[in-house]
Design an enzyme around this catalytic site. Structure first.
Site, PDB file in Angstrom:
ATOM      1  N   HIS A   1       0.930  -1.259   0.029  1.00 55.64           N
ATOM      2  CA  HIS A   1      -0.119   0.048  -0.210  1.00 55.64           C
ATOM      3  C   HIS A   1       0.820   1.210   0.062  1.00 55.64           C
ATOM      4  O   HIS A   1       1.782   1.307   0.672  1.00 55.64           O
ATOM      5  CB  HIS A   1      -0.930   0.020   1.115  1.00 55.64           C
TER       6      HIS A   1
ATOM      7  N   ASP B   1       6.218   0.029   6.790  1.00 59.39           N
ATOM      8  CA  ASP B   1       4.809   0.204   6.668  1.00 59.39           C
ATOM      9  C   ASP B   1       4.224   1.285   5.692  1.00 59.39           C
ATOM     10  O   ASP B   1       3.947   2.439   6.252  1.00 59.39           O
ATOM     11  CB  ASP B   1       3.988   0.216   7.814  1.00 59.39           C
TER      12      ASP B   1
ATOM     13  N   GLU C   1      -4.629   2.131   2.813  1.00 57.97           N
ATOM     14  CA  GLU C   1      -5.029   1.025   3.644  1.00 57.97           C
ATOM     15  C   GLU C   1      -5.326   1.140   4.649  1.00 57.97           C
ATOM     16  O   GLU C   1      -6.005   0.573   5.545  1.00 57.97           O
ATOM     17  CB  GLU C   1      -3.746   0.034   3.029  1.00 57.97           C
ATOM     18  N   GLU C   2      -4.397   2.041   5.476  1.00 61.51           N
ATOM     19  CA  GLU C   2      -4.441   2.466   7.008  1.00 61.51           C
ATOM     20  C   GLU C   2      -5.728   2.759   7.646  1.00 61.51           C
ATOM     21  O   GLU C   2      -5.781   2.608   8.530  1.00 61.51           O
ATOM     22  CB  GLU C   2      -3.292   3.427   7.151  1.00 61.51           C
TER      23      GLU C   2
ATOM     24  N   ASP D   1       3.182  -6.760   3.153  1.00 62.23           N
ATOM     25  CA  ASP D   1       2.910  -5.597   4.149  1.00 62.23           C
ATOM     26  C   ASP D   1       3.302  -5.874   5.392  1.00 62.23           C
ATOM     27  O   ASP D   1       2.284  -5.813   6.296  1.00 62.23           O
ATOM     28  CB  ASP D   1       1.362  -5.163   3.817  1.00 62.23           C
TER      29      ASP D   1
ATOM     30  N   HIS E   1       3.992   2.178  12.650  1.00 62.42           N
ATOM     31  CA  HIS E   1       3.048   3.321  12.975  1.00 62.42           C
ATOM     32  C   HIS E   1       3.622   4.343  13.733  1.00 62.42           C
ATOM     33  O   HIS E   1       2.785   4.899  14.677  1.00 62.42           O
ATOM     34  CB  HIS E   1       1.648   2.740  13.635  1.00 62.42           C
TER      35      HIS E   1
END
Lengths: 481, 481
Positions: A287, A299, A333-334, A361, A432
């Site tokens: 993503h 990520d 995506e998140e 991912d 994140h």
């Protein structure tokens, strides 16, 4: 006249064998020929020596940086990807629109008001509403996990700030994430339903740094939306230590996050056209969006770069894959798989041609095993896959592959998926957080991932069988539901 | 009548030997007696099993947290220390005033304006002045180290933001700090002298986290004071990557730090009174202040806790040290050794009684070697020290001990010092950052440190020699000057 009568006996036997083979095609597809396997192995070894994956990751994380969906960097990421896919020589490059409600981060500060005044390091969860502009102060009610909150009474929670303190456990395959992330996703509405004024939770992460982990959360219709934030692990430890003293703990929170209207981004797609079955596609990708705190290296800059590099290395080689290889760089995506859902919707009449997919991912750690989701008659193909993956240190795991997040809508619609499991030992140290930057990625591990994706793409593109999922046998995911 | 004539021959020979021994006292001091050494070893082993050091560290970092000199936590730290020393049963507890100019941190944000807009993680250096309240924007001029800046021309630097990018190297003994920290201390005035509008430098630290390292810096009289900040290591890497593309790089800085007037804090002192030479003191300690970003666990809660615990364990044991053991918790080390200087000034008429000192100010890693600064005649004592330190894994290094920072003024005035070298492999991952929290400290390593400080304190308190520094031989530090 039967033309067989005119053909010499030896040749006629050969033709008979061919016809018999073809009649058996539906059940026992022809495996990939030896010389083709050798070609694939050559490309695998080329990929293993290539820096292209890391170069693309470095480019994306440096020239775009953080690229939260709907942020000012979102269109820059789309532009970067489109331009790069074209420059890399993909046969087709296009974008498809993805519309979603966007969200903006604002100020975010927190402190202990009493008994021991001091600042705390927090970050708002993605989707959180704001506190009043001068913040809010509340007494903390502590729960060791989401279940304890669920079992609590309204009397315990009403008017307070809920604090959930359980810590995510570290595993190579990341299986500590599921149990911990429930509090992030559902804590706010569970707390609010009992009258809480806000929720702070220990970051869903395995590190010990003062870098809190953000991530998506959801509210429930009809339940008041309260601010939700994550504390860094050392800060959560600090609250636990203070509470262990039996002290009444008061926090001040100031969160400026807020919804920011509808936004349209794009799935960015590049394709290497297949030589004999161009309409049939093998999907790889990652993503394109990230959270806003780091530069989205693990990520999911890594996934984006791995897929782009693998397809590019194939395109630049002499080999022509039979099916098309489609690289999809998924939008948003998140915040809820928006790109994935939009793609599945836009392509619902064409799903038959989506043969199989794999998404990267889970960072840039080395791949250690693969899993399939094959019908009985395709299982002989596993032996060929084992052979080609083995030199990469990748073993066969099982026939219970599950989809990467962005493949869930296609998987639900019937597409098969393939698993390439990465070592995620340190993934949730970075996930994140502000610490998700490209210095954390090992170029050699990236190259191993790229090599694995070249193998996957080429093997699936060339395999003669339809690769449809088994219909009777329940998949692991279905069993778990 | 000569009384010797009336004493039997055997006894008179004994007396003769005693008198000869006493006459040699000045040159060959009596070593510590065997039974006393055994008692010291018993206390060492008790200390090794005690959690007191870690408990004190946990208490200070939890109940006070960050305690920057002059901040609202400064008096809380003084109160914590005073109360704790009394509760632990020290014979005397007192404070001595320390006055210094204070400094406050304010807003601190930075971002890349072009070519690739994105936020950066920075922190103001201690003592920095502010930018204008709406920030400043400038083009970056890059130097790989302070020397390169010194060699540059005014034309290169004028009107720009200086960026210094060299990275501190990691060593067990922390020797990478000196070469790197010069840019932090002197970068601002060197840059300003050439017309720079601000300076940002790579954090002086060995980690890869998005937690910048603060630390003291100084301006020079007559040179304009410009804002100075440190970038986290990943952010410095990002700038280097962008500059490597040959791009012109513009940053925006907004720093609200500013001087905040004179403040009076206190050295907090606790003493275990010596049994036979109470006026002579052996000094141990750490500094009570910390920077404001973390909770000051490794810098220097550990040192504070180690010294307090060591003296407490001695006090609670049966052993009575001959000299007094004085624990000094120094005020405001970080902003310029203010507590150390005030102490040396206040005690300048009493310096003779300050026999020897050791400061713990290098985290909580295990001690691996000791060093002395003994005259020739005290060197036999080293063998006894070797014996008592050996079970702690501590070897003898050399006779070139140098003072911990807060002992420099006393050392300069002639006091001897002792070195207990800690493993600082990860110290500069945490030093002066938000990450300096007590979860980073290993309780068993703390206990080993406490045991070493009980040994040091008791051995020095009991040793009969005066322990004065060698006068003729130059110390290592003097040689380096």
């Amino acid at each position: 006249m039967n033309y067989l009568t005119k053909i010499p006996r030896q040749l006629s036997l050969g033709l008979l064998f061919l016809i018999l083979s073809m009649s058996a095609y539906g059940k026992k597809p022809v495996l990939i020929a030896e010389d083709r396997l050798s070609e694939i192995e050559t490309i695998r070894d080329l990929a293993l020596k290539s820096d292209l994956g890391y170069e693309l990751l470095e480019s994306l994380t440096t020239e775009v940086g953080a690229r939260m969906a709907g942020s000012p960097q979102d269109p820059l990421a789309v532009k970067w990807a489109t331009k790069k896919l074209k420059a890399l020589g993909f046969d087709k490059v296009w974008t498809e629109p993805v519309t979603f409600p966007s969200w903006k981060r604002g100020v975010e500060t927190a402190s202990i008001v009493s008994p021991y005044p001091q600042p705390l390091y927090i970050t708002a969860l993605g989707g959180s509403v704001s506190t009043p502009s001068d913040g809010l102060i509340g007494q903390v009610v502590h729960f060791t996990d989401l279940d304890a909150l669920k079992k609590s009474s309204i009397q315990q929670v009403r008017g307070k700030i809920v604090f959930i303190s359980n810590r995510m456990q570290r595993f190579r395959n990341g299986r500590g994430y599921g149990p911990a992330v429930a509090a992030r996703g559902n804590g706010a509405h569970e707390a609010s339903a009992k009258g809480a004024i806000a929720i702070v939770l220990r970051s869903v992460g395995t590190d010990n740094h003062r870098v809190p982990h953000t991530g998506g959360m959801r509210y429930k219709e009809g339940i008041k939306r309260i601010p939700a934030a994550a504390l860094s692990n050392p800060d959560a430890d600090q609250l636990v230590r203070i509470l262990a003293r039996g002290k009444s703990l008061k926090l001040k929170l100031n969160i400026g996050a807020h919804p920011a209207g509808e936004y349209t981004s794009y799935n960015v797609i590049g394709e290497i056209t297949g030589s004999s079955k161009p309409k049939e596609v093998v999907i790889i990708g990652g993503h394109l969006d990230s959270w806003d705190l780091g530069t989205g290296a693990v990520d999911d800059g890594a996934g984006v770069a791995i897929a782009m590099a693998a397809a590019t290395i194939i395109k630049k080689s002499k080999i022509k894959p039979k099916r098309s290889i489609r690289v999809i760089l998924w939008a948003n995506e998140e915040q809820g798989l928006f790109g994935a859902k939009a793609y599945a919707k836009a392509h619902h009449q064409d799903l038959e041609n989506h043969i199989i997919g794999a998404e990267s991912d889970f960072g840039a750690g080395r791949i250690y095993e693969f899993s399939s989701l094959f019908k009985e008659e395709d299982k002989p193909f596993i032996e060929q896959l084992k052979r080609v993956f083995r030199p990469l240190g990748i073993k066969y795991a099982n026939n219970e592959a599950t989809p990467g997040p962005d493949l869930i809508p296609l998987f639900t619609s019937g597409m098969s998926v393939f698993g390439l499991a990465q070592d995620g030992w340190d993934y949730f140290d970075l996930h994140h957080t502000a610490d998700d930057t490209c210095d954390k990625v090992e170029p050699a591990a990236m190259a191993q991932n790229v090599a694995a994706y070249t193998v996957f793409s080429l093997m699936m593109a060339d395999y003669a069988g339809d690769l449809k999922r088994p219909t009777k046998q329940k998949t692991k995911q279905q069993k778990e539901k």
